[in-house]
Design a protein around this motif. Structure first.
Motif, PDB file in Angstrom:
ATOM      1  N   VAL A 503       0.698  -1.132   0.012  1.00  0.00           N
ATOM      2  CA  VAL A 503      -0.019  -0.003  -0.043  1.00  0.00           C
ATOM      3  C   VAL A 503       0.725   1.220   0.050  1.00  0.00           C
ATOM      4  O   VAL A 503       1.753   1.266   0.938  1.00  0.00           O
ATOM      5  N   LEU A 504       0.678   2.271  -0.718  1.00  0.00           N
ATOM      6  CA  LEU A 504       1.397   3.346  -0.764  1.00  0.00           C
ATOM      7  C   LEU A 504       0.608   4.436  -0.653  1.00  0.00           C
ATOM      8  O   LEU A 504      -0.702   4.355  -0.902  1.00  0.00           O
ATOM      9  N   PRO A 505       1.114   5.622  -0.191  1.00  0.00           N
ATOM     10  CA  PRO A 505       2.489   5.578   0.289  1.00  0.00           C
ATOM     11  C   PRO A 505       2.674   4.942   1.499  1.00  0.00           C
ATOM     12  O   PRO A 505       1.914   4.948   2.360  1.00  0.00           O
ATOM     13  N   SER A 506       3.924   4.101   1.629  1.00  0.00           N
ATOM     14  CA  SER A 506       4.199   3.206   2.675  1.00  0.00           C
ATOM     15  C   SER A 506       4.341   3.803   3.937  1.00  0.00           C
ATOM     16  O   SER A 506       4.016   3.362   5.161  1.00  0.00           O
ATOM     17  N   PHE A 507       4.812   5.173   4.065  1.00  0.00           N
ATOM     18  CA  PHE A 507       4.857   5.988   5.281  1.00  0.00           C
ATOM     19  C   PHE A 507       3.751   6.512   5.788  1.00  0.00           C
ATOM     20  O   PHE A 507       3.666   6.907   7.037  1.00  0.00           O
ATOM     21  N   CYS A 508       2.566   6.147   5.185  1.00  0.00           N
ATOM     22  CA  CYS A 508       1.239   6.407   5.910  1.00  0.00           C
ATOM     23  C   CYS A 508       0.263   5.805   5.833  1.00  0.00           C
ATOM     24  O   CYS A 508      -0.671   5.742   6.569  1.00  0.00           O
ATOM     25  N   ALA A 509       0.583   4.263   5.573  1.00  0.00           N
ATOM     26  CA  ALA A 509      -0.561   3.463   5.336  1.00  0.00           C
ATOM     27  C   ALA A 509      -0.395   2.517   6.716  1.00  0.00           C
ATOM     28  O   ALA A 509      -1.351   1.510   6.734  1.00  0.00           O
ATOM     29  N   SER A 510       0.695   2.477   7.322  1.00  0.00           N
ATOM     30  CA  SER A 510       0.830   1.671   8.497  1.00  0.00           C
ATOM     31  C   SER A 510      -0.380   2.240   9.841  1.00  0.00           C
ATOM     32  O   SER A 510      -0.657   3.189   9.887  1.00  0.00           O
ATOM     33  N   ASP A 511      -0.620   1.016  10.658  1.00  0.00           N
ATOM     34  CA  ASP A 511      -1.464   1.218  11.742  1.00  0.00           C
ATOM     35  C   ASP A 511      -0.535   1.424  12.791  1.00  0.00           C
ATOM     36  O   ASP A 511       0.247   0.371  13.183  1.00  0.00           O
ATOM     37  N   ILE A 512      -0.333   2.831  13.431  1.00  0.00           N
ATOM     38  CA  ILE A 512       0.711   2.939  14.264  1.00  0.00           C
ATOM     39  C   ILE A 512       0.553   2.010  15.732  1.00  0.00           C
ATOM     40  O   ILE A 512      -0.360   1.865  16.212  1.00  0.00           O
ATOM     41  N   GLY A 513       1.987   1.336  16.004  1.00  0.00           N
ATOM     42  CA  GLY A 513       1.753   0.629  17.073  1.00  0.00           C
ATOM     43  C   GLY A 513       2.372   1.480  18.293  1.00  0.00           C
ATOM     44  O   GLY A 513       3.434   2.170  18.222  1.00  0.00           O
ATOM     45  N   TRP A 514       1.720   1.673  19.212  1.00  0.00           N
ATOM     46  CA  TRP A 514       2.224   2.777  20.172  1.00  0.00           C
ATOM     47  C   TRP A 514       2.944   2.444  21.243  1.00  0.00           C
ATOM     48  O   TRP A 514       3.638   3.395  22.206  1.00  0.00           O
ATOM     49  N   ALA A 515       3.328   1.233  21.358  1.00  0.00           N
ATOM     50  CA  ALA A 515       4.336   0.709  22.237  1.00  0.00           C
ATOM     51  C   ALA A 515       5.726   1.515  22.276  1.00  0.00           C
ATOM     52  O   ALA A 515       6.513   1.425  23.213  1.00  0.00           O
ATOM     53  N   PRO A 541      16.350  17.865   6.157  1.00  0.00           N
ATOM     54  CA  PRO A 541      16.717  16.335   6.351  1.00  0.00           C
ATOM     55  C   PRO A 541      15.184  15.477   6.273  1.00  0.00           C
ATOM     56  O   PRO A 541      15.536  14.389   5.639  1.00  0.00           O
ATOM     57  N   ILE A 542      14.339  15.944   6.228  1.00  0.00           N
ATOM     58  CA  ILE A 542      13.034  15.190   5.959  1.00  0.00           C
ATOM     59  C   ILE A 542      11.828  16.075   5.209  1.00  0.00           C
ATOM     60  O   ILE A 542      11.441  17.067   5.854  1.00  0.00           O
ATOM     61  N   SER A 543      11.397  15.897   4.201  1.00  0.00           N
ATOM     62  CA  SER A 543      10.246  16.685   3.490  1.00  0.00           C
ATOM     63  C   SER A 543       9.486  15.946   2.536  1.00  0.00           C
ATOM     64  O   SER A 543       9.975  15.233   2.075  1.00  0.00           O
ATOM     65  N   LEU A 544       8.200  16.504   2.332  1.00  0.00           N
ATOM     66  CA  LEU A 544       7.264  15.952   1.591  1.00  0.00           C
ATOM     67  C   LEU A 544       7.249  16.426   0.314  1.00  0.00           C
ATOM     68  O   LEU A 544       7.157  17.794   0.214  1.00  0.00           O
ATOM     69  N   HIS A 545       7.068  15.662  -0.697  1.00  0.00           N
ATOM     70  CA  HIS A 545       7.206  15.991  -2.362  1.00  0.00           C
ATOM     71  C   HIS A 545       6.270  15.245  -2.907  1.00  0.00           C
ATOM     72  O   HIS A 545       5.614  14.135  -2.524  1.00  0.00           O
ATOM     73  N   HIS A 546       5.554  15.827  -3.908  1.00  0.00           N
ATOM     74  CA  HIS A 546       4.418  15.115  -4.706  1.00  0.00           C
ATOM     75  C   HIS A 546       5.047  15.187  -5.921  1.00  0.00           C
ATOM     76  O   HIS A 546       5.127  15.743  -6.820  1.00  0.00           O
ATOM     77  N   GLN A 547       5.207  13.812  -6.550  1.00  0.00           N
ATOM     78  CA  GLN A 547       5.700  13.591  -7.628  1.00  0.00           C
ATOM     79  C   GLN A 547       4.601  13.540  -8.695  1.00  0.00           C
ATOM     80  O   GLN A 547       3.589  12.912  -8.671  1.00  0.00           O
ATOM     81  N   ARG A 548       4.839  14.628  -9.882  1.00  0.00           N
ATOM     82  CA  ARG A 548       3.734  14.625 -10.734  1.00  0.00           C
ATOM     83  C   ARG A 548       4.330  14.223 -12.330  1.00  0.00           C
ATOM     84  O   ARG A 548       3.804  14.642 -13.218  1.00  0.00           O
ATOM     85  N   THR A 549       5.090  13.244 -12.342  1.00  0.00           N
ATOM     86  CA  THR A 549       5.761  12.834 -13.545  1.00  0.00           C
ATOM     87  C   THR A 549       4.425  11.817 -14.304  1.00  0.00           C
ATOM     88  O   THR A 549       3.425  11.370 -13.467  1.00  0.00           O
ATOM     89  N   LYS A 550       4.787  11.370 -15.583  1.00  0.00           N
ATOM     90  CA  LYS A 550       3.916  10.635 -16.333  1.00  0.00           C
ATOM     91  C   LYS A 550       3.665   9.297 -15.513  1.00  0.00           C
ATOM     92  O   LYS A 550       2.624   8.716 -15.577  1.00  0.00           O
ATOM     93  N   ALA A 551       4.924   8.869 -15.317  1.00  0.00           N
ATOM     94  CA  ALA A 551       5.312   7.560 -14.807  1.00  0.00           C
ATOM     95  C   ALA A 551       4.872   7.482 -13.317  1.00  0.00           C
ATOM     96  O   ALA A 551       3.862   6.558 -12.894  1.00  0.00           O
ATOM     97  N   LEU A 552       4.563   8.443 -12.503  1.00  0.00           N
ATOM     98  CA  LEU A 552       4.464   8.556 -11.023  1.00  0.00           C
ATOM     99  C   LEU A 552       3.581   9.785 -10.654  1.00  0.00           C
ATOM    100  O   LEU A 552       4.239  10.822 -10.913  1.00  0.00           O
ATOM    101  N   ARG A 553       2.612   9.480  -9.952  1.00  0.00           N
ATOM    102  CA  ARG A 553       1.853  10.645  -9.220  1.00  0.00           C
ATOM    103  C   ARG A 553       1.868  10.144  -7.814  1.00  0.00           C
ATOM    104  O   ARG A 553       0.513   9.708  -7.498  1.00  0.00           O
TER     105      ARG A 553
END
Length: 667
Positions: A503-515, A541-553
């Motif tokens: 599932v993409l984006p993988s860094f937002c798709a997880s169910d957070i484990g609070w332990a 050091p960490i930033s969000l970008h939105h890919q808008r190429t024909k191959a990847l959105r």
């Protein structure tokens, strides 16, 4: 708290710019309900400027969770009708009635309850009230939490809830004093109950019941070390009665009584001698050894199955009533605790009790405890600076709550306060916004942002179009500071989080484990260059970008770590036992990694600068406070993953990113 259902903007409102400008210029007016009139079954509302005179504006703000009842229409007499579905009107009237007697609240004239005081039919006025929600609770003289204001919804939903509420109401006075820890009042109520069920009015017998069983006040308020009345509660009571009768008889008429007496005396002799005979208050001979509570308990514990076979049972109605009452009160306390948990986990409620910390003005009450004899008793108070029983709770050794052999061994009132302290304790920003329950995900921002360092962003929430939890996480990666973004990434990729493979984006798709959040330490520097974060003209050091190429959105998180580890054995990537095949399918198909010419690698990113972690725990942090990526260095496409094997630092090559040349594009 606001109504769950969105309200469509009326056409005439959306086209009336003059009306909108006028509302922006006028000071916000809060709608309040007259408490005294509501106590007389009448709703009378007034409008007052929120920034008005403090004395005139004195009001109570209710905190509760919404129920789902049939719609009731209320005329506010302020040019709109309120439709109430969250609580029963008569429960609200009853609450107002009790408030007119409560020592701290009886002088306060108004109450704010969103179901009535928010104009749900007018989009602009509703929106304005939502934006003022934090101010409304901040201006309140008291915030009154009523976790069971939706009581009728509970009663209509499950038969078991109905029974529990009836029990709470029946024993409301006892439960009240139990929560307050009023031991003298509990003893008084115990005595009244024993009289009611016709327990012999003998001081010795009642002492045995009070000290050797868990059916009366001591059993509710002290930690019970024995389970002698759990497996055979009626037999245990019968045994105590037999011991009591034995102590009164010079010549026991039955063999089982002789057995008890001999066994008790034997215990005395084993302990170093037998006490002499004494007389009780009536002048009857009484062997004190027979009334030693420790010895009584030890006899009950010793080979219980054989014991019950040797001792005859006595048919007493009051023993059944005593057991029934104890079980009912314990069950009622557990039910109230469940209601506390449900209420305190709602996102708007978290906002409300967080606001109350500033003025330390939180009270709480339960509708189901509102019996006639409860009038004029003060509501419960939660003191954030010194919670009730906090010191005792910390010193108490609690048994596991799911202990099947001894479920009632913990002090009931301390178990309750331990839970309340835990639920209302300070939470992190991420816990408040993601661990909470919300009907609409945009409410997470409306409720929590005003309580955070991102409060200036709340006016923008309308334009964010937050519909899912994933869209909420994406927005946070966009607006938060660098350290918070970093921490959210490591929460999402922690070993206790359920990473959704493929599932993409993988860094937002997880169910957070609070332990894992308990291992986050603000003092440890994160695994990124602080200068890179602060200097202008450098990459974050960490930033969000939105890919808008024909191959990847797709959204892409760009990461520049100071150090990272690469798995030596690339064959592990091809092992379907370690990495599910769906991961590679996503890389090849969705991210279009060249399957034939690209080599897949496994990378581990530490959360913290490892040199700054104390050497005694460095290995533990290196092992658990890291996130795994699977992807390709050549094409720089990566995904969060959770391999089905434990990360071994010794099996990896360690690299330092000295010139910040390596940037990971995580999809």
């Amino acid at each position: 708290m606001t109504k769950d259902d969105p309200v469509e903007r009326l056409s005439q409102e959306s086209t009336s710019n003059d009306t909108q400008q006028q509302q922006q210029q006028e000071p916000f007016k809060v709608v309040l309900v007259d408490i005294e009139k509501a106590s007389e079954l009448e709703i009378h509302c007034v409008e007052m400027p929120l920034e008005g005179n403090v004395e005139e504006l004195s009001f109570v703000a209710l905190s509760y969770r919404w129920g789902e009842l049939h719609e009731t229409t209320v005329d506010t007499q302020l040019d709109y009708l309120a439709t109430v579905t969250s609580f029963n009107s008569y429960d609200f009237y009853r609450l107002c009635k009790i408030m007119t007697y409560e020592p701290d609240l009886k002088q306060i004239k108004y109450v704010w309850v969103d179901a009535i005081c928010v104009n749900q039919t007018n989009y602009d006025r509703r929106k304005a009230t939502i934006h003022q929600m934090s101010n409304i609770y901040a201006k309140a003289t008291y915030i009154l939490a009523v976790p069971d204001l939706h009581m009728r919804h509970l009663m209509n939903t499950y038969t078991e809830h109905y029974k529990n509420i009836e029990i709470c109401h029946h024993y409301s006075e006892y439960i009240y004093h139990l929560i307050q820890g009023n031991i003298d009042q509990l003893h008084r109520l115990d005595s009244q109950f024993l009289d009611k069920i016709k327990v012999p009015a003998d001081r010795t017998l009642r002492q045995l019941l009070a000290k050797c069983t868990t059916y009366l006040a001591d059993g509710f308020t002290t930690r019970q070390q024995h389970d002698h009345n759990i497996a055979h509660p009626e037999d245990a009571l019968d045994l105590l009665c037999e011991i009591y009768h034995t102590s009164l008889l010079a010549k026991p008429p039955r063999k089982d009584l002789d057995y008890i007496k001999n066994q008790t005396q034997q215990k005395e002799e084993e302990d170093g001698g037998r006490a002499g005979d004494n007389n009780d208050d009536d002048g009857d001979p009484l062997d004190e050894s027979l009334l030693c509570y420790d010895k009584v308990a030890s006899i009950i514990l010793e080979e219980p199955e054989r014991r019950w076979m040797k001792i005859g049972k006595i048919d007493k109605i009051w023993t059944h009533e005593l057991i029934k009452r104890r079980n009912a009160i314990r069950k009622a306390m557990e039910f109230i605790e469940d209601i506390i948990v449900d209420w305190s986990s709602r996102v708007w409620v978290i906002s409300e009790y967080t606001i109350s910390k500033k003025k330390n003005n939180l009270k709480y009450w339960f509708i189901q405890l509102s019996a006639r004899e409860m009038l004029e008793l003060p509501f419960f108070t939660f003191d954030f600076t010194n919670p009730a029983f906090d010191a005792v709770v910390q010193k108490t050794d609690f048994a596991p709550t799911k202990n099947k052999t001894d479920p009632n061994s913990n002090p009931a009132h301390l178990s309750f306060h331990r839970l309340v302290i835990k639920q209302l304790n300070t939470q992190t920003f991420f816990e408040m916004i993601f661990k909470s329950k919300a009907t609409k995900n945009e409410d997470r921002f409306y409720a929590i942002l005003p309580q955070s360092k991102y409060k200036d962003r709340v006016s923008q929430v309308d334009h964010w179009k937050i519909t899912t939890l994933m869209s909420a996480k994406l927005k946070l990666f966009e607006i938060m500071d660098t350290r918070d973004k970093w921490n959210l990434l490591f929460l999402s990729g922690s070993r206790t989080s359920s990473v959704m493979h493929g599932v993409l984006p993988s860094f937002c798709a997880s169910d957070i484990g609070w332990a894992e959040i308990s291992t986050f330490v603000e003092e440890y520097p994160c695994n990124f260059d602080m200068h890179n974060d602060q200097d202008e003209g450098t990459f974050s050091p960490i930033s969000l970008h939105h890919q808008r190429t024909k191959a990847l959105r797709l959204p892409c998180l760009q990461l520049i770590p100071k150090e990272y580890y690469v798995e030596e054995n690339t064959c592990k990537v091809d092992d379907s036992i370690i990495f599910p095949s769906r991961l590679k399918e996503t890389l090849y198909n969705r991210l279009q990694v060249d399957q034939h010419s690209s080599v897949l690698d496994i990378v581990f990113l530490p959360q913290y600068d490892e040199k700054a972690i104390p050497s005694s725990i460095r290995k533990q942090y290196a092992r658990f406070n890291c996130i795994p990526l699977i992807g390709c260095f050549v094409e720089n496409k990566w995904m969060l993953c959770r391999p089905r094997s434990i990360y071994q630092q010794s099996e990896c090559n360690h690299y330092y990113n000295h010139d910040n040349d390596i940037v990971f594009n995580i999809y």
